[in-house]
Write a protein that holds these residues in place. Structure first.
Motif, PDB file in Angstrom:
ATOM      1  N   GLU A   6       0.802  -1.218   0.000  1.00 22.22           N
ATOM      2  CA  GLU A   6       0.000   0.000   0.000  1.00 22.22           C
ATOM      3  C   GLU A   6       0.837   1.271   0.000  1.00 22.22           C
ATOM      4  O   GLU A   6       0.329   2.334  -0.336  1.00 22.22           O
ATOM      5  CB  GLU A   6      -0.964  -0.014   1.199  1.00 22.22           C
ATOM      6  CG  GLU A   6      -2.059  -1.063   1.052  1.00 22.22           C
ATOM      7  CD  GLU A   6      -3.154  -0.921   2.082  1.00 22.22           C
ATOM      8  OE1 GLU A   6      -2.903  -0.301   3.135  1.00 22.22           O
ATOM      9  OE2 GLU A   6      -4.272  -1.425   1.839  1.00 22.22           O
ATOM     10  N   TRP A   7       2.094   1.195   0.396  1.00 21.57           N
ATOM     11  CA  TRP A   7       2.920   2.405   0.417  1.00 21.57           C
ATOM     12  C   TRP A   7       4.105   2.336  -0.549  1.00 21.57           C
ATOM     13  O   TRP A   7       5.009   3.157  -0.475  1.00 21.57           O
ATOM     14  CB  TRP A   7       3.406   2.706   1.842  1.00 21.57           C
ATOM     15  CG  TRP A   7       3.972   1.511   2.582  1.00 21.57           C
ATOM     16  CD1 TRP A   7       3.287   0.621   3.349  1.00 21.57           C
ATOM     17  CD2 TRP A   7       5.340   1.104   2.621  1.00 21.57           C
ATOM     18  NE1 TRP A   7       4.136  -0.330   3.863  1.00 21.57           N
ATOM     19  CE2 TRP A   7       5.403  -0.048   3.441  1.00 21.57           C
ATOM     20  CE3 TRP A   7       6.513   1.582   2.057  1.00 21.57           C
ATOM     21  CZ2 TRP A   7       6.593  -0.726   3.697  1.00 21.57           C
ATOM     22  CZ3 TRP A   7       7.709   0.923   2.314  1.00 21.57           C
ATOM     23  CH2 TRP A   7       7.733  -0.221   3.126  1.00 21.57           C
ATOM     24  N   LEU A  24       0.955  10.273  -5.733  1.00 19.22           N
ATOM     25  CA  LEU A  24       1.565  10.970  -4.600  1.00 19.22           C
ATOM     26  C   LEU A  24       0.560  11.093  -3.459  1.00 19.22           C
ATOM     27  O   LEU A  24       0.898  10.880  -2.289  1.00 19.22           O
ATOM     28  CB  LEU A  24       2.053  12.358  -5.028  1.00 19.22           C
ATOM     29  CG  LEU A  24       3.282  12.403  -5.931  1.00 19.22           C
ATOM     30  CD1 LEU A  24       3.578  13.836  -6.364  1.00 19.22           C
ATOM     31  CD2 LEU A  24       4.502  11.818  -5.215  1.00 19.22           C
ATOM     32  N   SER A  25      -0.694  11.451  -3.801  1.00 21.60           N
ATOM     33  CA  SER A  25      -1.749  11.525  -2.790  1.00 21.60           C
ATOM     34  C   SER A  25      -1.989  10.156  -2.163  1.00 21.60           C
ATOM     35  O   SER A  25      -2.018  10.004  -0.932  1.00 21.60           O
ATOM     36  CB  SER A  25      -3.039  12.050  -3.428  1.00 21.60           C
ATOM     37  OG  SER A  25      -4.162  11.821  -2.607  1.00 21.60           O
ATOM     38  N   PRO A  37       7.044   6.450   7.686  1.00 25.33           N
ATOM     39  CA  PRO A  37       7.354   7.880   7.529  1.00 25.33           C
ATOM     40  C   PRO A  37       7.335   8.328   6.074  1.00 25.33           C
ATOM     41  O   PRO A  37       7.115   9.498   5.778  1.00 25.33           O
ATOM     42  CB  PRO A  37       8.755   8.018   8.129  1.00 25.33           C
ATOM     43  CG  PRO A  37       9.359   6.650   7.999  1.00 25.33           C
ATOM     44  CD  PRO A  37       8.216   5.682   8.143  1.00 25.33           C
ATOM     45  N   PHE A  38       7.566   7.387   5.152  1.00 27.56           N
ATOM     46  CA  PHE A  38       7.607   7.706   3.726  1.00 27.56           C
ATOM     47  C   PHE A  38       6.925   6.585   2.939  1.00 27.56           C
ATOM     48  O   PHE A  38       6.814   5.451   3.403  1.00 27.56           O
ATOM     49  CB  PHE A  38       9.041   7.865   3.213  1.00 27.56           C
ATOM     50  CG  PHE A  38       9.814   8.969   3.868  1.00 27.56           C
ATOM     51  CD1 PHE A  38       9.667  10.285   3.443  1.00 27.56           C
ATOM     52  CD2 PHE A  38      10.677   8.694   4.918  1.00 27.56           C
ATOM     53  CE1 PHE A  38      10.368  11.304   4.054  1.00 27.56           C
ATOM     54  CE2 PHE A  38      11.381   9.710   5.531  1.00 27.56           C
ATOM     55  CZ  PHE A  38      11.227  11.018   5.102  1.00 27.56           C
ATOM     56  N   GLY A  39       6.493   6.929   1.731  1.00 27.30           N
ATOM     57  CA  GLY A  39       6.063   5.947   0.752  1.00 27.30           C
ATOM     58  C   GLY A  39       6.910   6.114  -0.494  1.00 27.30           C
ATOM     59  O   GLY A  39       7.677   7.084  -0.608  1.00 27.30           O
ATOM     60  N   TYR A  40       6.792   5.186  -1.452  1.00 32.17           N
ATOM     61  CA  TYR A  40       7.700   5.191  -2.597  1.00 32.17           C
ATOM     62  C   TYR A  40       6.987   4.854  -3.895  1.00 32.17           C
ATOM     63  O   TYR A  40       6.097   4.005  -3.937  1.00 32.17           O
ATOM     64  CB  TYR A  40       8.834   4.179  -2.367  1.00 32.17           C
ATOM     65  CG  TYR A  40       9.635   4.481  -1.115  1.00 32.17           C
ATOM     66  CD1 TYR A  40      10.739   5.325  -1.160  1.00 32.17           C
ATOM     67  CD2 TYR A  40       9.244   3.949   0.104  1.00 32.17           C
ATOM     68  CE1 TYR A  40      11.451   5.622  -0.008  1.00 32.17           C
ATOM     69  CE2 TYR A  40       9.947   4.237   1.265  1.00 32.17           C
ATOM     70  CZ  TYR A  40      11.054   5.072   1.199  1.00 32.17           C
ATOM     71  OH  TYR A  40      11.749   5.379   2.346  1.00 32.17           O
ATOM     72  N   ILE A  41       7.408   5.533  -4.959  1.00 35.73           N
ATOM     73  CA  ILE A  41       7.029   5.164  -6.321  1.00 35.73           C
ATOM     74  C   ILE A  41       8.337   4.907  -7.067  1.00 35.73           C
ATOM     75  O   ILE A  41       9.210   5.794  -7.104  1.00 35.73           O
ATOM     76  CB  ILE A  41       6.230   6.268  -7.029  1.00 35.73           C
ATOM     77  CG1 ILE A  41       5.100   6.796  -6.141  1.00 35.73           C
ATOM     78  CG2 ILE A  41       5.651   5.763  -8.349  1.00 35.73           C
ATOM     79  CD1 ILE A  41       4.355   7.987  -6.724  1.00 35.73           C
ATOM     80  N   VAL A  42       8.480   3.728  -7.635  1.00 39.70           N
ATOM     81  CA  VAL A  42       9.738   3.338  -8.278  1.00 39.70           C
ATOM     82  C   VAL A  42       9.477   3.031  -9.744  1.00 39.70           C
ATOM     83  O   VAL A  42       8.608   2.224 -10.071  1.00 39.70           O
ATOM     84  CB  VAL A  42      10.359   2.104  -7.587  1.00 39.70           C
ATOM     85  CG1 VAL A  42      11.709   1.774  -8.228  1.00 39.70           C
ATOM     86  CG2 VAL A  42      10.523   2.342  -6.097  1.00 39.70           C
ATOM     87  N   PHE A 100      10.580   8.171  -6.415  1.00 41.38           N
ATOM     88  CA  PHE A 100      10.006   9.272  -5.657  1.00 41.38           C
ATOM     89  C   PHE A 100       9.833   8.799  -4.214  1.00 41.38           C
ATOM     90  O   PHE A 100       9.163   7.792  -3.966  1.00 41.38           O
ATOM     91  CB  PHE A 100       8.629   9.672  -6.202  1.00 41.38           C
ATOM     92  CG  PHE A 100       8.657  10.582  -7.398  1.00 41.38           C
ATOM     93  CD1 PHE A 100       9.596  10.417  -8.403  1.00 41.38           C
ATOM     94  CD2 PHE A 100       7.728  11.611  -7.525  1.00 41.38           C
ATOM     95  CE1 PHE A 100       9.613  11.244  -9.513  1.00 41.38           C
ATOM     96  CE2 PHE A 100       7.729  12.450  -8.624  1.00 41.38           C
ATOM     97  CZ  PHE A 100       8.677  12.265  -9.629  1.00 41.38           C
ATOM     98  N   GLU A 101      10.451   9.503  -3.276  1.00 41.31           N
ATOM     99  CA  GLU A 101      10.239   9.242  -1.853  1.00 41.31           C
ATOM    100  C   GLU A 101       9.245  10.274  -1.343  1.00 41.31           C
ATOM    101  O   GLU A 101       9.495  11.476  -1.403  1.00 41.31           O
ATOM    102  CB  GLU A 101      11.556   9.337  -1.089  1.00 41.31           C
ATOM    103  CG  GLU A 101      11.419   9.001   0.391  1.00 41.31           C
ATOM    104  CD  GLU A 101      12.747   9.139   1.113  1.00 41.31           C
ATOM    105  OE1 GLU A 101      13.275   8.119   1.596  1.00 41.31           O
ATOM    106  OE2 GLU A 101      13.259  10.278   1.193  1.00 41.31           O
TER     107      GLU A 101
END
Length: 551
Positions: A6-7, A24-25, A37-42, A100-101
């Motif tokens: 999910e993140w 991002l949302s 604390p963070f999520g990621y798109i790779v 993207f972090e």
């Protein structure tokens, strides 16, 4: 990681700016829900096999819609703002990668272009479709839910409530449930109940104990000390055209009746306008009473009373400005319009439920939709929500038609969705619109121009006799004056000299005096006539120009 969660989202080359913003949302909200604390798109991962394949996506060369650099374009559409970092690197096999972090939501659920998203498994979904996640997310970002409005005023009693307000409350309770067959017995019995029974059943009190809600809605003015240090006050302020305060009055509980006392001070004048398809003007009031009450009642329901501020209604020439402290829980007007179910999280849930029972507000969200629809049907501008300040909501209700011709055409587009009407209303007010709104309006050929200078399209302008204004707003500079004249004549058929002057004068250099501008236009028209491109018919003020038959 063996797979997405999910993140964390894996992509190959998909670099659509709108998609990135929505992720991002979703990733920010999902990270908060999962305690990350963070999520990621790779980027650089094959969707099916999750093999490291590399990517052609170059975020620092990518443009958002409107040719703006991607990173600031995304930043400007995230609310509230969150930090995200962009990393470009090579994997162990040399393949180019992008990551993207994304900072987890921490003050409110994160929206992109007015819509909130969340991850459900590996899928991106509107947050409003998952009320349990939405409720839990609000608790995470705002701390454990404490309902100020449900607090008990231990030393207060029914004697601290206003008898006339109690009678009015019973009347409105009956009005609320008269058409509900399930509550038929309540309608018959309400006048037989004692005050304590009524207040409990209307969910204004709890087990006979006086709540802060009871003091706000039904309390005597002298009972407000039970709410201290919170402030229970509404203010009407009258300002002139220069913004100077001319008059004012403060209103204290009982708010149930004080709303009418406040609106008695508002000068709801009669205005005249021509509806579509008639030559006879009709008279309407500047403000629809239901719209005003719904707006003020929402201020009461959502005010953050712990901040110690007042609810204000500022009367200005041709508009009313409503302000209250607190967050606009839905996040955006667009979120309210697209939400299929009522809002699940309220600033003062006990107060909101009591106000619904006393016929003050509709289920939260539906009232806003109804207010927009009423304004649309009256051919008046829609309410304007200003959510730019962190803990303040401002709503302006305009009491005049901004552009009669344009508004008639806007409202005549009956097939438009309410979202499209909201977007067109923003164009009318020269308020920036999102890329999605612009795309929808362009597809229906309702707007033209480049953002931020959007304007009514030629098709609409021709139908509403605003062609001169349309061409003026296109922003064409002096060297295209010839094209502007020909465009006007092509679209409108013919034009008088006054219309041509109106079109061109503002485009000429400010260094030219009025007579010089007039001479310039005269010379331009004579040149076009000599070259056989345009023709003039008649003389004097009645003369008009049109394109040559050879054109």
């Amino acid at each position: 990681m063996p797979s997405e969660n999910e993140w964390a989202e894996f992509k190959h080359n998909n670099s659509d700016p709108q998609m990135i913003g929505e992720y991002l949302s979703a990733i920010s909200n999902a990270a908060a829900l999962n305690g990350q604390p963070f999520g990621y798109i790779v980027w650089g991962i094959q969707d099916s096999s999750h093999d490291v394949a590399g990517t052609s996506f170059k975020p620092r060369q990518q443009k958002g819609q409107g040719n703006e650099d991607l990173e600031p374009w995304l930043n400007n559409r995230l609310a509230p703002r969150i930090n995200f970092s962009i990393f470009e690197f090579n994997a162990d096999n040399g393949s180019p990668m992008v990551m993207f972090e994304v900072q987890a939501a921490n003050t409110a659920p994160v929206a992109f272009s007015g819509r909130r998203f969340v991850r459900v498994g590996s899928h991106k979904k509107p947050l409003s479709e998952h009320p349990e996640k939405e409720r839990r997310l609000w608790e995470i970002v705002s701390g454990p839910a404490v309902d100020w409005s449900a607090g008990i005023c231990e030393e207060a009693s029914i004697a601290d409530l206003d008898p006339e307000a109690l009678t009015l409350a019973k009347t409105e309770y009956v009005n609320k449930h008269t058409n509900d067959p399930r509550k038929e017995h309540l309608v018959k019995e309400v006048w037989e109940w004692d005050d304590e029974t009524f207040l409990n059943k209307a969910k204004v009190c709890i087990n006979g104990k006086i709540t802060r809600t009871a003091i706000l809605l039904l309390g005597r003015p002298e009972s407000t000390h039970y709410l201290s240090p919170s402030v229970a006050q509404m203010s009407w302020i009258l300002k002139d055209e220069d913004g100077l305060e001319v008059d004012y009055q403060h209103f204290e509980p009982p708010f149930l009746s004080a709303v009418d006392d406040l609106f008695a001070r508002v000068r709801n004048l009669t205005v005249r306008h021509l509806p579509d398809g008639t030559l006879f003007p009709i008279e309407v009031s500047q403000y629809d009473p239901w719209v005003l009450r719904e707006t003020l009642h929402n201020c009461i329901a959502h005010q953050d009373y712990s901040c110690g501020g007042r609810i204000n209604v500022v009367e200005q020439p041709d508009s009313l400005l409503f302000t209250n402290l607190g967050k606009f829980i839905p996040g955006s007007v667009e979120e309210v319009i697209t939400r299929d179910a009522p809002q699940e999280f309220y600033a003062n849930p006990f107060l909101a439920r009591a106000m619904v029972n006393l016929n003050m507000i509709d289920t939260i969200g539906s009232g806003i939709k109804r207010a927009f629809t009423l304004q649309r049907n009256r051919n008046f501008p829609l309410p304007t929500y200003d959510l730019s300040q962190e803990n303040r909501v401002q709503v302006r209700v305009i009491g005049r038609i901004l552009d009669a011709n344009y508004t008639r055409m806007l409202m005549s587009q009956t097939e438009l969705s309410l979202l499209d009407v909201v977007a067109l209303d923003k164009v009318q007010k020269q308020v920036p619109i999102t890329d999605e709104e612009a795309k929808s309006l362009r597809s229906k050929k309702l707007i033209e121009g480049k953002r931020p200078k959007l304007h009514v399209s030629a098709d609409v302008a021709k139908a509403t006799d605003t062609m001169v204004d349309y061409l003026r707003k296109r922003g064409i500079d002096k060297e295209y004056c010839t094209k502007m004249v020909k465009d006007l004549l092509k679209q409108q058929g013919k034009a008088k000299r006054t219309e041509i002057d109106s079109l061109l004068k503002e485009k000429l250099s400010d260094a030219l005096k009025d007579q010089q501008k007039k001479d310039f236009i005269t010379n331009l028209l004579q040149k076009l006539r000599r070259e056989g491109e345009i023709e003039v018919h008649g003389k004097g003020p009645a003369a008009y120009w049109e394109l040559s038959k050879n054109e």
